[in-house]
Design a protein around this motif. Structure first.
Motif, PDB file in Angstrom:
ATOM      1  N   LEU A 163      10.001  70.236 -33.119  1.00 52.36           N
ATOM      2  CA  LEU A 163      10.480  68.960 -32.605  1.00 52.36           C
ATOM      3  C   LEU A 163      11.669  69.205 -31.685  1.00 52.36           C
ATOM      4  O   LEU A 163      12.666  69.798 -32.084  1.00 52.36           O
ATOM      5  N   LEU A 164      11.568  68.750 -30.442  1.00 53.36           N
ATOM      6  CA  LEU A 164      12.637  68.902 -29.468  1.00 53.36           C
ATOM      7  C   LEU A 164      13.279  67.543 -29.197  1.00 53.36           C
ATOM      8  O   LEU A 164      12.569  66.546 -29.026  1.00 53.36           O
ATOM      9  N   ILE A 202       6.178  64.831 -19.932  1.00 58.16           N
ATOM     10  CA  ILE A 202       6.677  65.597 -21.076  1.00 58.16           C
ATOM     11  C   ILE A 202       5.671  65.595 -22.222  1.00 58.16           C
ATOM     12  O   ILE A 202       5.567  66.576 -22.975  1.00 58.16           O
ATOM     13  N   ARG A 203       4.897  64.530 -22.369  1.00 57.12           N
ATOM     14  CA  ARG A 203       3.863  64.503 -23.406  1.00 57.12           C
ATOM     15  C   ARG A 203       2.740  65.486 -23.089  1.00 57.12           C
ATOM     16  O   ARG A 203       2.207  66.147 -23.990  1.00 57.12           O
ATOM     17  N   GLY A 263       3.981  68.823 -23.938  1.00 56.70           N
ATOM     18  CA  GLY A 263       3.974  69.000 -25.385  1.00 56.70           C
ATOM     19  C   GLY A 263       2.604  69.389 -25.907  1.00 56.70           C
ATOM     20  O   GLY A 263       2.482  70.210 -26.818  1.00 56.70           O
ATOM     21  N   GLU A 264       1.561  68.809 -25.334  1.00 60.08           N
ATOM     22  CA  GLU A 264       0.195  69.139 -25.743  1.00 60.08           C
ATOM     23  C   GLU A 264      -0.154  70.576 -25.374  1.00 60.08           C
ATOM     24  O   GLU A 264      -0.784  71.296 -26.150  1.00 60.08           O
ATOM     25  N   ASN A 321       2.499  72.966 -27.319  1.00 56.37           N
ATOM     26  CA  ASN A 321       2.547  72.744 -28.770  1.00 56.37           C
ATOM     27  C   ASN A 321       3.952  72.414 -29.270  1.00 56.37           C
ATOM     28  O   ASN A 321       4.532  73.138 -30.078  1.00 56.37           O
ATOM     29  N   PHE A 322       4.510  71.324 -28.776  1.00 55.78           N
ATOM     30  CA  PHE A 322       5.773  70.829 -29.320  1.00 55.78           C
ATOM     31  C   PHE A 322       5.756  69.306 -29.346  1.00 55.78           C
ATOM     32  O   PHE A 322       4.973  68.664 -28.646  1.00 55.78           O
ATOM     33  N   LYS A 323       6.619  68.745 -30.183  1.00 56.75           N
ATOM     34  CA  LYS A 323       6.788  67.295 -30.258  1.00 56.75           C
ATOM     35  C   LYS A 323       8.160  66.964 -29.707  1.00 56.75           C
ATOM     36  O   LYS A 323       9.055  67.811 -29.681  1.00 56.75           O
ATOM     37  N   VAL A 324       8.342  65.730 -29.281  1.00 58.75           N
ATOM     38  CA  VAL A 324       9.618  65.369 -28.672  1.00 58.75           C
ATOM     39  C   VAL A 324      10.157  64.084 -29.275  1.00 58.75           C
ATOM     40  O   VAL A 324       9.411  63.135 -29.539  1.00 58.75           O
TER      41      VAL A 324
END
Length: 300
Positions: A232-233, A262-263, A266-267, A270-273
């Motif tokens: 999670l960033l 940014i989404r 993330g995909e 492999n990160f969430k924000v």
């Protein structure tokens, strides 16, 4: 009388012990010098082999102390853009750092240096260097790095560095009974495993002099810096149409061009924000620097 004879014998014995101690110290100093020279020559050869295994780079950056500065560079990589920064024993890394050295580091980053070879033998000086370049953002963190292994680099107060520099190979001489062939352990940051209280580097390979890698595998993971393992960033935002807009004034749900971007990142990575606004964004908006060097708004 026997006493004078015993006193003279004692003095002669003390002199011999002193001479023996001096010779022992000299011998120890010679051994240490030979070990440093051996390791220096081994590391020089190893760095060359590692670079030869890598795809052709547009820029190779050397940051070297006095032990390595005059013995590592060869014309082997003259077809690449080469930067060299020599570190003296008396160099410090703080507000009084030599401006010329800072400018060289900035130049390295400006050309997006692909490969850093940082060989600083003094562990304390290496810690100060890494802390300094991290604070002023003077390294291309997406590059690959070669460094000397030193346990002092892995204390909890330095873990933040290894969350930014992840494509690193640490070189550590491996103790063996063989005097003819030297073994070197090659390890790296244990990404994507989270670093807890104790940092344990992950062994990638071994290199055996004069020219043998124990395993036939790549040393660097090309996708390493592209995968964030679902972490999670936190990202601060300031709503401004059409880039970032609130769906509802009382909620923290956003839409817009930058949000879509940014989404998508993330995909792929492999990160969430977690998106949030600064407490003073209504007044300070983008933000500015105040008299004491602190920032407000988005910048703060």
């Amino acid at each position: 009388s026997l006493l004078p004879f015993l006193l003279i014998t004692h003095e002669i014995s003390a002199i011999f012990r002193s001479l023996k101690a001096d010779e022992s110290l000299k011998y120890k100093a010679i051994i240490e010098e030979l070990e440093i020279t051996d390791m220096r020559d081994d590391v020089r050869s190893l760095v060359g082999k590692v670079l030869l295994r890598e795809p052709e780079k547009s820029s190779v950056c050397y940051i070297l102390d006095s032990i390595y500065a005059d013995n590592l560079i060869t014309p082997l990589f003259s077809k690449n853009m080469v930067f060299i920064l020599k570190i003296a024993e008396i160099d410090v890394f703080n507000d009084e750092t030599d401006e010329k050295k800072t400018q060289v580091l900035k130049a390295m980053k400006d050309v997006s240096c692909d490969f850093y070879t940082i060989l600083i033998t003094n562990g304390i000086q290496m810690i100060n260097f890494l802390t300094f370049v991290d604070y002023y953002r003077l390294l291309n963190t997406h590059a690959k790095f070669i460094m000397l292994h030193d346990y002092r680099l892995f204390t909890p107060d330095l873990h933040f560095i290894w969350k930014r520099l992840i494509n690193v190979i640490f070189i550590r001489k491996y103790d063996t009974k063989s005097h003819r062939r030297h073994w070197y352990e090659l390890s790296t940051v244990p990404f994507p495993m989270p670093i807890q209280d104790v940092f344990v580097s992950r062994v990638v390979n071994f290199w055996i002099t004069p020219d043998q890698f124990l395993k036939k595998k790549e040393l660097f993971d090309e996708k390493k810096s592209q995968q964030l393992d679902g972490n999670l960033l936190n990202a601060v935002v300031y709503p401004h149409s059409p880039a970032i807009m609130k769906l509802n004034e009382n909620e923290t749900t956003y839409t817009g061009i930058e949000i879509d971007l940014i989404r998508t990142m993330g995909e792929k990575m492999n990160f969430k924000v977690n998106l949030y606004e600064s407490d003073d964004s209504d007044v300070e908006k983008w933000g500015k620097e105040n008299e004491v060097g602190n920032y407000s708004g988005l910048l703060g």
